[in-house]
Structure formats: structure tokens, C-alpha cells
Design a protein around this motif. Structure first.
Motif, PDB file in Angstrom:
ATOM      1  N   ILE A   1      -2.778  -1.052  -8.946  1.00  0.00           N
ATOM      2  CA  ILE A   1      -4.218  -1.262  -8.859  1.00  0.00           C
ATOM      3  C   ILE A   1      -4.805  -0.335  -7.800  1.00  0.00           C
ATOM      4  O   ILE A   1      -4.087   0.194  -6.950  1.00  0.00           O
ATOM      5  N   SER A   2      -6.116  -0.169  -7.837  1.00  0.00           N
ATOM      6  CA  SER A   2      -6.811   0.690  -6.883  1.00  0.00           C
ATOM      7  C   SER A   2      -7.208  -0.104  -5.642  1.00  0.00           C
ATOM      8  O   SER A   2      -7.204  -1.345  -5.639  1.00  0.00           O
ATOM      9  N   TYR A   3      -7.579   0.603  -4.593  1.00  0.00           N
ATOM     10  CA  TYR A   3      -8.081  -0.048  -3.391  1.00  0.00           C
ATOM     11  C   TYR A   3      -9.380  -0.795  -3.683  1.00  0.00           C
ATOM     12  O   TYR A   3      -9.648  -1.849  -3.091  1.00  0.00           O
ATOM     13  N   GLU A   4     -10.178  -0.265  -4.593  1.00  0.00           N
ATOM     14  CA  GLU A   4     -11.435  -0.910  -4.964  1.00  0.00           C
ATOM     15  C   GLU A   4     -11.177  -2.251  -5.644  1.00  0.00           C
ATOM     16  O   GLU A   4     -11.850  -3.259  -5.361  1.00  0.00           O
ATOM     17  N   THR A   5     -10.189  -2.293  -6.535  1.00  0.00           N
ATOM     18  CA  THR A   5      -9.837  -3.544  -7.208  1.00  0.00           C
ATOM     19  C   THR A   5      -9.290  -4.557  -6.209  1.00  0.00           C
ATOM     20  O   THR A   5      -9.618  -5.754  -6.266  1.00  0.00           O
ATOM     21  N   LEU A   6      -8.476  -4.089  -5.279  1.00  0.00           N
ATOM     22  CA  LEU A   6      -7.918  -4.971  -4.250  1.00  0.00           C
ATOM     23  C   LEU A   6      -9.032  -5.662  -3.467  1.00  0.00           C
ATOM     24  O   LEU A   6      -8.955  -6.872  -3.195  1.00  0.00           O
TER      25      LEU A   6
ATOM     26  N   LEU B   1       0.840  -1.190   0.000  1.00  0.00           N
ATOM     27  CA  LEU B   1       0.000   0.000   0.000  1.00  0.00           C
ATOM     28  C   LEU B   1       0.878   1.244   0.000  1.00  0.00           C
ATOM     29  O   LEU B   1       1.742   1.396   0.864  1.00  0.00           O
ATOM     30  N   GLY B   2       0.651   2.148  -0.970  1.00  0.00           N
ATOM     31  CA  GLY B   2       1.462   3.352  -1.085  1.00  0.00           C
ATOM     32  C   GLY B   2       2.584   3.151  -2.084  1.00  0.00           C
ATOM     33  O   GLY B   2       3.033   2.019  -2.310  1.00  0.00           O
ATOM     34  N   GLN B   3       3.055   4.238  -2.652  1.00  0.00           N
ATOM     35  CA  GLN B   3       4.077   4.142  -3.694  1.00  0.00           C
ATOM     36  C   GLN B   3       5.210   5.147  -3.480  1.00  0.00           C
ATOM     37  O   GLN B   3       5.759   5.703  -4.416  1.00  0.00           O
ATOM     38  N   GLY B   4       5.565   5.399  -2.226  1.00  0.00           N
ATOM     39  CA  GLY B   4       6.671   6.307  -1.919  1.00  0.00           C
ATOM     40  C   GLY B   4       8.011   5.601  -1.943  1.00  0.00           C
ATOM     41  O   GLY B   4       8.146   4.486  -2.453  1.00  0.00           O
ATOM     42  N   GLY B   5       9.016   6.243  -1.370  1.00  0.00           N
ATOM     43  CA  GLY B   5      10.372   5.710  -1.392  1.00  0.00           C
ATOM     44  C   GLY B   5      10.507   4.377  -0.677  1.00  0.00           C
ATOM     45  O   GLY B   5      11.150   3.450  -1.177  1.00  0.00           O
ATOM     46  N   ALA B   6       9.885   4.245   0.506  1.00  0.00           N
ATOM     47  CA  ALA B   6       9.969   2.990   1.248  1.00  0.00           C
ATOM     48  C   ALA B   6       9.295   1.869   0.476  1.00  0.00           C
ATOM     49  O   ALA B   6       9.768   0.727   0.471  1.00  0.00           O
ATOM     50  N   ALA B   7       8.185   2.180  -0.187  1.00  0.00           N
ATOM     51  CA  ALA B   7       7.456   1.164  -0.957  1.00  0.00           C
ATOM     52  C   ALA B   7       8.346   0.554  -2.031  1.00  0.00           C
ATOM     53  O   ALA B   7       8.305  -0.656  -2.276  1.00  0.00           O
TER      54      ALA B   7
ATOM     55  N   THR C   1      -4.498   6.629  -6.521  1.00  0.00           N
ATOM     56  CA  THR C   1      -4.573   7.083  -7.913  1.00  0.00           C
ATOM     57  C   THR C   1      -3.659   6.198  -8.751  1.00  0.00           C
ATOM     58  O   THR C   1      -2.544   6.593  -9.100  1.00  0.00           O
ATOM     59  N   PRO C   2      -4.096   4.979  -9.054  1.00  0.00           N
ATOM     60  CA  PRO C   2      -3.228   4.005  -9.719  1.00  0.00           C
ATOM     61  C   PRO C   2      -2.777   4.429 -11.107  1.00  0.00           C
ATOM     62  O   PRO C   2      -3.553   4.984 -11.888  1.00  0.00           O
ATOM     63  N   GLU C   3      -1.511   4.187 -11.375  1.00  0.00           N
ATOM     64  CA  GLU C   3      -0.932   4.393 -12.691  1.00  0.00           C
ATOM     65  C   GLU C   3      -0.658   3.022 -13.300  1.00  0.00           C
ATOM     66  O   GLU C   3      -1.064   1.992 -12.741  1.00  0.00           O
ATOM     67  N   GLU C   4       0.035   2.982 -14.415  1.00  0.00           N
ATOM     68  CA  GLU C   4       0.323   1.717 -15.061  1.00  0.00           C
ATOM     69  C   GLU C   4       1.110   0.793 -14.123  1.00  0.00           C
ATOM     70  O   GLU C   4       2.061   1.218 -13.481  1.00  0.00           O
TER      71      GLU C   4
END
Length: 252
Positions: free
Chosen positions: A164-169, A132-138, A158-161
């Protein structure tokens, strides 16, 4: 007392610092307190790193880097360790005697060690790991999980290529074994916040890992326990692992 070896933490904002307490105690235990010091450098913009470096030239030997600068710091460094370049984030800087700087990522090693030694590893390693999350630690966590051979889903508001979104998860939780929170949600002082996963879908096959360590037991972990997850892992052990790796780098 004459400080000849200065270390510190770059970030903004900085509150209670694990790193400062950890290294101050380490210096005391190693009888280095007279010559070694660890400070917090709360800088409102990443360019202020250059001023910090200039003001402490000669004694500044290394820095840890935290939110929000793990990626922003990279253009200001002279060199990157290959692992940090692959991950695209730096949380440790070694400063050489001539002033040259090199960036490393010790989050990778701290996280990987805790996963491999977790008793539950054998129970979830064949299932999907969710970050969950897409920062440096991720980025470091994803690299570690992939290097362990696990399938990884990257989740974002805000999923990019490739994400996935939280809804899809929520619709695919039966495939998931491990869920890692790499966001700052739940961190002091905003202890009532938590990632927006569908907690009602959690069950005993799910294991939750939170890299937040203040507080140790976050709302994310508490909600997981309430919904019957198989187990949880708090963030302090990862922090110890990455700090020990930083000390090793600074003294290499």
C-alpha cells in the motif's frame, strides 16, 4: 600476530561500523585478538565480493552483508539457508574451509527476539503491523511478524501488488498498532530525514520501531514521541541479536 580467522562487512558506502566494533571487542573479551580480525570491505559493486574472497582464501571465515547488497549477493553464493531463501535476502555468509559459501539471514532472529521481549508486545500484537520500505531487512521483518501471527501491511512510495502507499496508510491508521521503519531514512549523516507517514495521526495506540541505530534516537522516533505514541524501540538491540546469531553460525 598471525590472523587465521578473518571476518568482515560487505557494503557500500560504509561509515562507522557497529559490526567491526562489536566483533573486535568480542575477540578481545574471548582472548582471540591475536588470531581473529574483523574488517570492512567497502565494495562499489557486488561482483567485487569474489575478489575479496579470492584475496583472503583460507583465512576468510565469514561476512556480514549490509546495504545495498543483501539481495544482490544471493546469485554469487553456493547455497542458501531455507529461511534466507524464503526471505529473499542474506546478511550473513559462512565460508567453509574448501571455499564453499552459504547465505543466512540473522535479521529475522534479531528482530523477532526484540519484538517478543518488548513489554508493549501484548498491547499491539492484535493490531496491524506496518513495515515501511521493501528492502532486504524489510523482508526479514515481515517474515518474523507473520510467523508471530500478526497481520502485516507493506508500505512503499511506489506500491506494487500486495503493498500500500503512504497515502492509503494515513487513512487507515486506526487499525495500526506497530510501525517499523526498515528504510535508511534518518541514518547518519542524513539524520534529518524520516519516512513520510502522516505523523499527525499518531496516538497512544501506536508503537514505533526503527532499525536504524546511528543515531539511536532517529527523527522518526522523535516525531513519534512528539505526537504521543505509546512507545518506541531503538535499533541497537536488534543489531546485537543478529550479530550474536552470526557468530553462532560462523562457529557451528
Amino acid at each position: 600476530m598471525s590472523i587465521s580467522h578473518l571476518y568482515g562487512l560487505l557494503g557500500y558506502p560504509l561509515g562507522h561500523s557497529f559490526s567491526r566494533k562489536y566483533f573486535t571487542e568480542k575477540f578481545e573479551n574471548l582472548a582471540l585478538s591475536e588470531s581473529h580480525e574483523y574488517r570492512q570491505f567497502e565494495i562499489p559493486q557486488i561482483e567485487d565480493f569474489l575478489q575479496v574472497k579470492a584475496e583472503h582464501q583460507g583465512i576468510l571465515k565469514g561476512l556480514n552483508v549490509t546495504i545495498p547488497y543483501k539481495q544482490q549477493i544471493i546469485p554469487l553464493l553456493d547455497e542458501l539457508d531455507p529461511a534466507a531463501a524464503k526471505i529473499g535476502a542474506v546478511n550473513t555468509i559462512k565460508i567453509y574451509p574448501e571455499g564453499k559459501t552459504k547465505g543466512f539471514n540473522t535479521d529475522y532472529w534479531g528482530f523477532r527476539q526484540t519484538i517478543e521481549t518488548w513489554d508493549a508486545y501484548s498491547l499491539f500484537k492484535s493490531k496491524v503491523a506496518v513495515v515501511l520500505g521493501q528492502g532486504g531487512a524489510a523482508k526479514a521483518i515481515i517474515a518474523a511478524l507473520e510467523d508471530l501471527g500478526m497481520s502485516v501491511w507493506k508500505v512503499s512510495r511506489t506500491p506494487e501488488e500486495g503493498q500500500i502507499s503512504y497515502e492509503t496508510l494515513a487513512l487507515q491508521m486506526d487499525e495500526v498498532g506497530l510501525i517499523v521503519n526498515s528504510t535508511p531514512l534518518g541514518m547518519y549523516p542524513k539524520v534529518d530525514t524520516f519516512p513520510p507517514i502522516d505523523y499527525s495521526r499518531l496516538k497512544s495506540q501506536h508503537y514505533l520501531y526503527d532499525i536504524v541505530y546511528n543515531p539511536l534516537r532517529t527523527a522518526f522516533l522523535e516525531k513519534g514521541i512528539a505526537h504521543g505514541v505509546g512507545g518506541i524501540y531503538e535499533g541497537l538491540a536488534m543489531l546485537h541479536g543478529q550479530a550474536d546469531k552470526a557468530w553462532e553460525i560462523w562457529n557451528a
